[in-house]
Design a protein around this motif. Sequence first.
Motif, PDB file in Angstrom:
ATOM      1  N   ALA A 181       0.845  -1.197   0.000  1.00 29.00           N
ATOM      2  CA  ALA A 181       0.000   0.000   0.000  1.00 29.00           C
ATOM      3  C   ALA A 181       0.875   1.239   0.000  1.00 29.00           C
ATOM      4  CB  ALA A 181      -0.938   0.005   1.200  1.00 29.00           C
ATOM      5  N   PHE A 182       0.313   2.326  -0.529  1.00 34.51           N
ATOM      6  CA  PHE A 182       1.055   3.580  -0.605  1.00 34.51           C
ATOM      7  C   PHE A 182       0.087   4.739  -0.478  1.00 34.51           C
ATOM      8  CE2 PHE A 182      -0.307   2.533  -4.883  1.00 34.51           C
ATOM      9  CZ  PHE A 182      -0.712   3.749  -5.429  1.00 34.51           C
ATOM     10  N   GLU A 183       0.640   5.915  -0.306  1.00 29.71           N
ATOM     11  CA  GLU A 183      -0.155   7.136  -0.298  1.00 29.71           C
ATOM     12  C   GLU A 183       0.708   8.281  -0.789  1.00 29.71           C
ATOM     13  OE1 GLU A 183      -1.310   7.627   3.812  1.00 29.71           O
ATOM     14  OE2 GLU A 183       0.504   8.757   4.298  1.00 29.71           O
ATOM     15  N   TYR A 184       0.043   9.311  -1.334  1.00 28.94           N
ATOM     16  CA  TYR A 184       0.775  10.520  -1.680  1.00 28.94           C
ATOM     17  C   TYR A 184      -0.050  11.723  -1.255  1.00 28.94           C
ATOM     18  CZ  TYR A 184      -2.136  11.385  -5.859  1.00 28.94           C
ATOM     19  OH  TYR A 184      -3.185  11.651  -6.700  1.00 28.94           O
ATOM     20  N   THR A 185       0.637  12.813  -1.058  1.00 28.46           N
ATOM     21  CA  THR A 185      -0.008  14.057  -0.651  1.00 28.46           C
ATOM     22  C   THR A 185       0.295  15.137  -1.674  1.00 28.46           C
ATOM     23  OG1 THR A 185       1.930  14.604   0.708  1.00 28.46           O
ATOM     24  CG2 THR A 185       0.089  13.507   1.811  1.00 28.46           C
ATOM     25  N   GLY A 186      -0.529  16.159  -1.704  1.00 30.79           N
ATOM     26  CA  GLY A 186      -0.304  17.264  -2.628  1.00 30.79           C
ATOM     27  C   GLY A 186      -0.791  16.949  -4.021  1.00 30.79           C
ATOM     28  N   ASP A 187      -0.551  17.878  -4.925  1.00 31.74           N
ATOM     29  CA  ASP A 187      -1.036  17.756  -6.297  1.00 31.74           C
ATOM     30  C   ASP A 187      -0.021  17.048  -7.187  1.00 31.74           C
ATOM     31  OD1 ASP A 187      -3.367  19.180  -5.681  1.00 31.74           O
ATOM     32  OD2 ASP A 187      -2.376  21.114  -6.029  1.00 31.74           O
ATOM     33  N   PRO A 188      -0.471  16.197  -8.088  1.00 35.34           N
ATOM     34  CA  PRO A 188       0.436  15.589  -9.064  1.00 35.34           C
ATOM     35  C   PRO A 188       1.030  16.655  -9.984  1.00 35.34           C
ATOM     36  CG  PRO A 188      -1.636  14.384  -8.957  1.00 35.34           C
ATOM     37  CD  PRO A 188      -1.833  15.659  -8.204  1.00 35.34           C
ATOM     38  N   ILE A 189       2.184  16.343 -10.549  1.00 35.23           N
ATOM     39  CA  ILE A 189       2.829  17.275 -11.478  1.00 35.23           C
ATOM     40  C   ILE A 189       2.517  16.920 -12.927  1.00 35.23           C
ATOM     41  CG2 ILE A 189       4.658  17.916  -9.886  1.00 35.23           C
ATOM     42  CD1 ILE A 189       6.477  15.924 -11.238  1.00 35.23           C
ATOM     43  N   LEU A 190       1.946  15.735 -13.169  1.00 33.70           N
ATOM     44  CA  LEU A 190       1.491  15.353 -14.506  1.00 33.70           C
ATOM     45  C   LEU A 190       0.480  14.228 -14.376  1.00 33.70           C
ATOM     46  CD1 LEU A 190       2.978  12.430 -15.422  1.00 33.70           C
ATOM     47  CD2 LEU A 190       4.955  13.936 -15.534  1.00 33.70           C
ATOM     48  N   CYS A 191      -0.333  14.059 -15.423  1.00 35.31           N
ATOM     49  CA  CYS A 191      -1.347  13.004 -15.450  1.00 35.31           C
ATOM     50  C   CYS A 191      -1.690  12.742 -16.916  1.00 35.31           C
ATOM     51  CB  CYS A 191      -2.577  13.445 -14.659  1.00 35.31           C
ATOM     52  SG  CYS A 191      -3.832  12.161 -14.466  1.00 35.31           S
ATOM     53  N   ARG A 192      -1.294  11.570 -17.456  1.00 33.93           N
ATOM     54  CA  ARG A 192      -1.415  11.331 -18.888  1.00 33.93           C
ATOM     55  C   ARG A 192      -1.729   9.885 -19.200  1.00 33.93           C
ATOM     56  NH1 ARG A 192       4.290  14.394 -20.138  1.00 33.93           N
ATOM     57  NH2 ARG A 192       3.558  16.547 -20.001  1.00 33.93           N
ATOM     58  N   ASN A 193      -2.282   9.674 -20.382  1.00 28.97           N
ATOM     59  CA  ASN A 193      -2.452   8.341 -20.956  1.00 28.97           C
ATOM     60  C   ASN A 193      -1.316   8.095 -21.943  1.00 28.97           C
ATOM     61  OD1 ASN A 193      -4.984   7.968 -19.661  1.00 28.97           O
ATOM     62  ND2 ASN A 193      -6.021   9.064 -21.307  1.00 28.97           N
ATOM     63  N   CYS A 194      -0.625   6.983 -21.797  1.00 26.61           N
ATOM     64  CA  CYS A 194       0.501   6.683 -22.684  1.00 26.61           C
ATOM     65  C   CYS A 194       0.204   5.445 -23.516  1.00 26.61           C
ATOM     66  CB  CYS A 194       1.786   6.477 -21.894  1.00 26.61           C
ATOM     67  SG  CYS A 194       3.219   6.183 -22.975  1.00 26.61           S
TER      68      CYS A 194
ATOM     69  N   ILE B  50      -0.294  10.552 -24.991  1.00 21.73           N
ATOM     70  CA  ILE B  50       1.052  10.658 -25.543  1.00 21.73           C
ATOM     71  C   ILE B  50       1.423   9.350 -26.254  1.00 21.73           C
ATOM     72  CG2 ILE B  50       1.778  12.385 -23.875  1.00 21.73           C
ATOM     73  CD1 ILE B  50       3.304  10.191 -22.371  1.00 21.73           C
ATOM     74  N   PHE B  51       2.374   9.454 -27.167  1.00 24.23           N
ATOM     75  CA  PHE B  51       2.837   8.336 -27.987  1.00 24.23           C
ATOM     76  C   PHE B  51       1.685   7.685 -28.758  1.00 24.23           C
ATOM     77  CE2 PHE B  51       6.410   8.826 -25.104  1.00 24.23           C
ATOM     78  CZ  PHE B  51       7.482   8.685 -25.969  1.00 24.23           C
TER      79      PHE B  51
ATOM     80  N   ALA C 286     -11.441   8.079 -28.356  1.00 17.87           N
ATOM     81  CA  ALA C 286     -12.761   8.669 -28.601  1.00 17.87           C
ATOM     82  C   ALA C 286     -12.997   9.957 -27.832  1.00 17.87           C
ATOM     83  CB  ALA C 286     -13.856   7.659 -28.248  1.00 17.87           C
ATOM     84  N   ASP C 287     -12.086  10.355 -26.971  1.00 21.00           N
ATOM     85  CA  ASP C 287     -12.296  11.591 -26.214  1.00 21.00           C
ATOM     86  C   ASP C 287     -11.622  12.766 -26.931  1.00 21.00           C
ATOM     87  OD1 ASP C 287      -9.511  11.721 -25.446  1.00 21.00           O
ATOM     88  OD2 ASP C 287      -9.919  10.292 -23.858  1.00 21.00           O
ATOM     89  N   ALA C 288     -11.754  13.947 -26.337  1.00 19.55           N
ATOM     90  CA  ALA C 288     -11.257  15.174 -26.974  1.00 19.55           C
ATOM     91  C   ALA C 288      -9.934  15.656 -26.395  1.00 19.55           C
ATOM     92  CB  ALA C 288     -12.310  16.274 -26.845  1.00 19.55           C
ATOM     93  N   LEU C 289      -9.247  14.836 -25.608  1.00 19.86           N
ATOM     94  CA  LEU C 289      -7.975  15.254 -25.032  1.00 19.86           C
ATOM     95  C   LEU C 289      -6.927  15.477 -26.129  1.00 19.86           C
ATOM     96  CD1 LEU C 289      -7.639  12.853 -21.947  1.00 19.86           C
ATOM     97  CD2 LEU C 289      -8.294  15.271 -21.934  1.00 19.86           C
ATOM     98  N   PRO C 290      -5.982  16.375 -25.906  1.00 15.66           N
ATOM     99  CA  PRO C 290      -4.900  16.571 -26.877  1.00 15.66           C
ATOM    100  C   PRO C 290      -4.137  15.274 -27.114  1.00 15.66           C
ATOM    101  CG  PRO C 290      -4.897  18.312 -25.224  1.00 15.66           C
ATOM    102  CD  PRO C 290      -5.870  17.294 -24.750  1.00 15.66           C
ATOM    103  N   GLN C 291      -3.692  15.084 -28.350  1.00 14.17           N
ATOM    104  CA  GLN C 291      -2.937  13.895 -28.715  1.00 14.17           C
ATOM    105  C   GLN C 291      -1.556  14.293 -29.215  1.00 14.17           C
ATOM    106  OE1 GLN C 291      -5.056  11.214 -31.328  1.00 14.17           O
ATOM    107  NE2 GLN C 291      -7.051  11.757 -30.461  1.00 14.17           N
TER     108      GLN C 291
END
Length: 278
Positions: free
Chosen positions: A157-170, A255-256, A267-272
């Motif tokens: 198990a793990f945990e993190y605090t604060g905001d992520p610096i990136l979030c992407r689909n690869c 990405i990629f 099928a979504d509108a996220l940048p590619q």
Amino acid sequence: MHASCLCGDVGWDVDGPLLSLSHCHCSRCRKHHGVAFATYAMARAEGYRMQGEDRVRGWESSPGFLRRFCGRCGSTVPVAPQQGLVFVPAGNFDGDPGIRPQAHIFAASKAPWYEIPDALPRFPAYPPGVGAAVLPDRPHVHTGSAVHGSCACGAVAFEYTGDPILCRNCHCGRCRKARSAAHASNLGVKLAQLRFTRGEERLALYKVPDAQFFAQAFCTFCGGKLPRLDASRDLAVVPMGALDDDPGVRPSAHIFVGSKAPWFEIADALPQHAEYAA
């Protein structure tokens, strides 16, 4: 049709035509693969052949159901054939399997951070006609402001605090082989933001030999995908399928996409981005 794990120790072949292809959103698939959904093809067992069986490990995620993975790299591999059929993870195919996704199953259990963008049929659990038992999601009760996560068996198990610096689909080929899925969904945090709360000694790490950074962390007992720590970049890469809580952020881009699976359409509108995006 040939497929293999990330490291190449385990490979398998199935004869076509495949019978079905569906996206599964159940919590056990999400934990095991570390992604928003797993995609499985159904094939006839008589046309299935595996190489490297001695490198395969398994974990019984539900009574009588053994989820299997490569013990070296953590990639998901097919479950043992049953009743003349075999289910194979589509992310590991080396080529185009000649079939396209037909439905979303267990949509009632989908990740809170993922919205299904396409018009494929959706079923809350198994599709009609399947008489298998539907198991409840595993409960997770957390307090405090941290975002929590764990492997499929719960040993790590793990945990993190604060905001992520990136979030992407690869969609790169390595991510697809590692997660045995259409794509990976990762968020990144600084190393100081993340800590393992139990079971860190159960972690295994496989690094692709010719890659500068790419590696996969997983639980050696269940194969569930887990955060990998990259001290050289002060970065913890978190597979979003391992999260127990809603992180409050959503993937911001694909990405990629130049390497995406031929059987999967975005099928979504996220940048590619054809490759990496700074």
